[in-house]
Every structure is written in structure tokens, then in C-alpha cells.
Scaffold this active site. Structure first.
Site, short mmCIF file in Angstrom:
data_model
loop_
_atom_site.label_atom_id
_atom_site.label_comp_id
_atom_site.label_asym_id
_atom_site.label_seq_id
_atom_site.Cartn_x
_atom_site.Cartn_y
_atom_site.Cartn_z
N GLY A 172 -23.17 45.20 57.74
CA GLY A 172 -24.06 44.08 57.42
C GLY A 172 -24.25 43.89 55.94
O GLY A 172 -23.47 44.38 55.13
N ALA A 173 -25.32 43.15 55.57
CA ALA A 173 -25.51 42.68 54.19
C ALA A 173 -24.20 42.03 53.75
O ALA A 173 -23.58 42.40 52.75
CB ALA A 173 -25.94 43.80 53.26
N HIS A 196 -21.04 39.72 52.65
CA HIS A 196 -20.68 38.96 51.45
C HIS A 196 -19.27 38.39 51.66
O HIS A 196 -18.67 38.59 52.73
CB HIS A 196 -20.77 39.85 50.21
CG HIS A 196 -20.05 41.17 50.35
ND1 HIS A 196 -18.67 41.27 50.45
CD2 HIS A 196 -20.52 42.44 50.46
CE1 HIS A 196 -18.34 42.53 50.57
NE2 HIS A 196 -19.44 43.27 50.60
N GLN A 197 -18.76 37.73 50.62
CA GLN A 197 -17.45 37.07 50.76
C GLN A 197 -16.32 38.05 51.07
O GLN A 197 -15.33 37.68 51.68
CB GLN A 197 -17.12 36.28 49.49
CG GLN A 197 -18.04 35.09 49.23
CD GLN A 197 -17.98 34.05 50.35
OE1 GLN A 197 -16.93 33.75 50.91
NE2 GLN A 197 -19.13 33.49 50.69
N HIS A 233 -16.49 40.63 53.13
CA HIS A 233 -16.49 40.74 54.59
C HIS A 233 -15.89 39.48 55.21
O HIS A 233 -15.09 39.56 56.14
CB HIS A 233 -17.92 40.89 55.13
CG HIS A 233 -18.62 42.16 54.72
ND1 HIS A 233 -19.74 42.17 53.94
CD2 HIS A 233 -18.36 43.46 55.01
CE1 HIS A 233 -20.15 43.42 53.76
NE2 HIS A 233 -19.33 44.22 54.38
N GLN A 240 -22.94 58.42 58.99
CA GLN A 240 -22.02 58.44 57.85
C GLN A 240 -22.75 58.54 56.51
O GLN A 240 -22.12 58.57 55.46
CB GLN A 240 -21.06 57.26 57.88
CG GLN A 240 -21.66 55.91 57.53
CD GLN A 240 -20.65 54.81 57.76
OE1 GLN A 240 -20.28 54.51 58.89
NE2 GLN A 240 -20.18 54.19 56.70
N SER A 268 -22.09 45.45 49.48
CA SER A 268 -23.48 45.22 49.92
C SER A 268 -24.45 45.89 48.95
O SER A 268 -25.57 45.43 48.75
CB SER A 268 -23.68 45.81 51.31
OG SER A 268 -22.72 45.27 52.19
P1 AMP Z 1 -19.16 47.80 54.90
O1 AMP Z 1 -20.07 46.77 55.51
O2 AMP Z 1 -19.40 48.05 53.46
O3 AMP Z 1 -19.05 49.04 55.74
O4 AMP Z 1 -17.72 47.14 54.94
C1 AMP Z 1 -17.15 46.65 56.10
C2 AMP Z 1 -15.70 46.36 55.86
O5 AMP Z 1 -15.58 45.39 54.82
C3 AMP Z 1 -14.91 47.59 55.40
O6 AMP Z 1 -13.63 47.57 56.00
C4 AMP Z 1 -14.84 47.39 53.92
O7 AMP Z 1 -13.73 48.02 53.31
C5 AMP Z 1 -14.73 45.88 53.83
N1 AMP Z 1 -15.14 45.41 52.51
C6 AMP Z 1 -16.30 45.69 51.87
N2 AMP Z 1 -16.31 45.15 50.66
C7 AMP Z 1 -15.12 44.52 50.50
C8 AMP Z 1 -14.51 43.78 49.45
N3 AMP Z 1 -15.13 43.58 48.29
N4 AMP Z 1 -13.27 43.27 49.65
C9 AMP Z 1 -12.62 43.49 50.82
N5 AMP Z 1 -13.14 44.18 51.85
C10 AMP Z 1 -14.37 44.69 51.70
#
Ligand code: AMP
Length: 282
Positions: free
Chosen positions: A31-32, A34-35, A37, A61, A187
Site C-alpha cells: 500500500g501507500a 505511488h506511480q 506500483h 517482514q 512509500s
Molecule cells: P512495496 O509496496 O514497497 O512492498 O512494493 C510493492 C512492489 O512494488 C514491489 O515489487 C516493489 O519492488 C515495487 N516497487 C516499489 N517501488 C517501486 C518503484 N519505484 N519502481 C518500480 N517498482 C517499485
């Protein structure tokens, strides 16, 4: 977009699509949104018939309770963003729905990938990641799942888990989405104050300089140089910087032709921990 909080209802819903031979794309997130995601979701939409996004802040985690508590939670805004890209399904389970009463990780062997970098500094992190991703894969049964190279080590570990546990899903890695000033979208960036936010692009700027140096200098010299750059910085503290073989994630001494290398970094901006990485050219 349909929102599910219960795994049973989601499974029933998705089984109808499977019965029609439709392919399911899956983007797990905390969550949270952004572009960055959204870029994963768009990729999934190009390649699969129905896209499921999960928003679940996975407690196992986090190695520090405080980091879990302070992790940004913005569900209302996440739903709005998901609707702007016409996401099909949001899965937003409670901790109990995923773990029942037993909030612990399974133990995994990722052939050593789990001991480097994030694994070294965040004890148990990848057991937590493996546990939740495996549980989510069991619920969603996706044909393809999309992960960002922003968490390159996580991407490698998920691929390893799929191979070792013979899970029937294709893992797709997606490029890092960045702000205009180069800061990798995260996030956690929303927790930075103005001064910290202005300082944070230094991370990617330094990675780019390291990439340039890598064409002419040895890895150990570059590692020292990067660490020195951060020692001089008033707001950023380096936790690790390494240049590693993409396949093993082991720090390298000398370059070998035919191998792929990447530089990895974790930095504290105040109490906020940011990670980034960059592909290197030999
Ligand atoms: P998170 O919500 O941070 O666990 O991220 C969820 C998924 O989005 C994971 O596979 C991250 O690697 C991916 N992700 C997070 N930030 C980015 C980014 N800036 N660019 C590309 N993928 C991202």
C-alpha cells in the site's frame, strides 16, 4: 474495481475467471501506492486478462516494530489511485485473515541469497517476505506476478522460491520508477520532511557516479569512494553499499566478462531507511 477482504470470497470470484481460461496478473504491495506500483499494474494489464492488487502490510517482514507502526497506511487514496488505472480487483486482508492467530514466518532456504544486504541488516526479513508471498500466491493463483527491481534482492528471492517450491507462476521484474530528480519512488518517501526530501536524490546521483567509475575502476575502490561520499553528507548515513554479481548477489572483487553486475545501497535519512540499486556496465 471489486474489493475483497476475505480470501475465500476472492478465491471463488477468481475461479470463475479461471474456468473461462482467463489469465490472472498479480501485483502484491504494502500500500501507500505511488506511480512505481502503478507501473507494475499497467505492465500486468498489458499481459493478463484480470489484474489483482493486494495491499497488505506484512508484519513478519519488519524486523523493527517501530518501522511497522510508522509504515504509511493510506487505503482511501490507494483505492482512488487503483481506480485511475482501472484495476480489476483489490485484495486488502487483515493480518488475521492471512496468519490466523499465528503471526510467524516459515523458514526458507534461498541458497544464500537471503543472507546478503537486506538479509544481513534486517534479520528474518526474507522469511517474512517468502511467507506472505507464498500465502498470497496460494490465494490468488496468478499466472504472472509482477515485482519491482527497486527491491532487486526480493525479486531474486521470489524467483528462487518459485523454482524451489515448483510454484506455477511466472515472475516478472519491472524497472525502477523514479521521481524527476532521480529518487526511486517509495512509500517511505512520504515520511521524509522537506529538507530530507531535498537531500535524498543524492543517493541516485552517487549511484550514477559509481556506474561511471565502474567502467574504469575496481569495485573495492568504488565501494570506498561511495562510503566516503556519504561520510561527508550531513543528512544521509549509509548502511551498506556493495557491488555484486546479479546472479549470486555476492560482492565482487574483480569484473569478469559475461557477468552482470549491480550496485546496491541502503541509506538512512534520519530514521527513514531507503534502498536503491543500479545496473552496471562492465
Ligand atoms: P512495496 O509496496 O514497497 O512492498 O512494493 C510493492 C512492489 O512494488 C514491489 O515489487 C516493489 O519492488 C515495487 N516497487 C516499489 N517501488 C517501486 C518503484 N519505484 N519502481 C518500480 N517498482 C517499485
Amino acid at each position: 474495481m471489486i474489493v475483497f477482504t476475505e480470501k475465500k470470497a476472492l478465491k471463488v470470484y477468481l475461479s470463475n475467471f479461471k474456468a473461462q481460461n482467463k489469465t490472472i496478473g498479480f501485483v502484491p504491495t504494502m500500500g501507500a501506492l505511488h506511480q512505481g506500483h502503478l507501473s507494475l499494474i499497467k505492465k500486468a494489464q498489458q499481459k493478463t486478462d484480470i489484474v489483482v492488487v493486494s495491499v497488505f502490510v506484512n508484519p513478519t517482514q519488519f524486523n523493527k516494530q517501530e518501522d511497522l507502526i510508522k509504515y504509511p497506511k493510506t487505503l482511501k487514496n490507494d483505492i482512488k489511485l487503483l481506480e485511475t488505472v482501472s484495476c480489476d480487483v483489490l485484495f486488502n486482508p487483515s493480518v488475521e485473515e492471512i496468519y490466523s492467530e499465528n503471526i510467524v514466518s516459515e523458514k526458507f532456504d534461498f541458497d544464500g541469497l537471503e543472507h546478503k544486504m537486506e538479509g544481513e541488516f534486517r534479520e528474518g526479513h526474507f522469511d517474512g517476505v517468502g511467507t506472505v508471498v507464498k500465502a498470497l500466491f496460494e490465494i490468488v493463483s496468478p499466472n504472472k506476478a509482477y515485482f519491482g527491481q527497486k527491491d532487486f534482492q526480493q525479486l531474486k528471492i521470489i524467483k528462487k522460491m518459485v523454482k524451489k517450491h515448483r510454484l506455477n507462476v511466472k515472475i516478472k521484474g519491472c524497472i525502477i520508477f523514479r521521481e524527476e530528480d532521480g529518487l526511486a519512488m517509495s512509500s517511505r518517501n512520504t515520511r521524509l520532511n522537506k529538507e530530507q526530501r531535498n537531500a535524498a536524490p543524492f543517493i541516485y546521483k552517487t549511484l550514477k557516479k559509481a556506474r561511471k567509475k565502474f567502467t574504469v575502476e575496481n569495485a573495492d575502490l568504488i565501494i570506498d569512494w561511495v562510503k566516503n561520499q556519504f561520510k561527508k553528507h550531513p543528512l544521509l548515513t549509509i548502511e551498506y553499499f556493495t557491488i555484486a554479481d546479479e546472479k549470486t548477489l555476492k560482492t565482487i572483487k574483480n569484473k569478469e566478462s559475461g557477468k552482470k553486475y549491480r550496485a546496491f545501497i541502503a541509506v538512512f535519512v534520519g530514521e527513514i531507511r531507503l534502498i536503491d540499486n543500479i545496473r552496471l556496465k562492465n
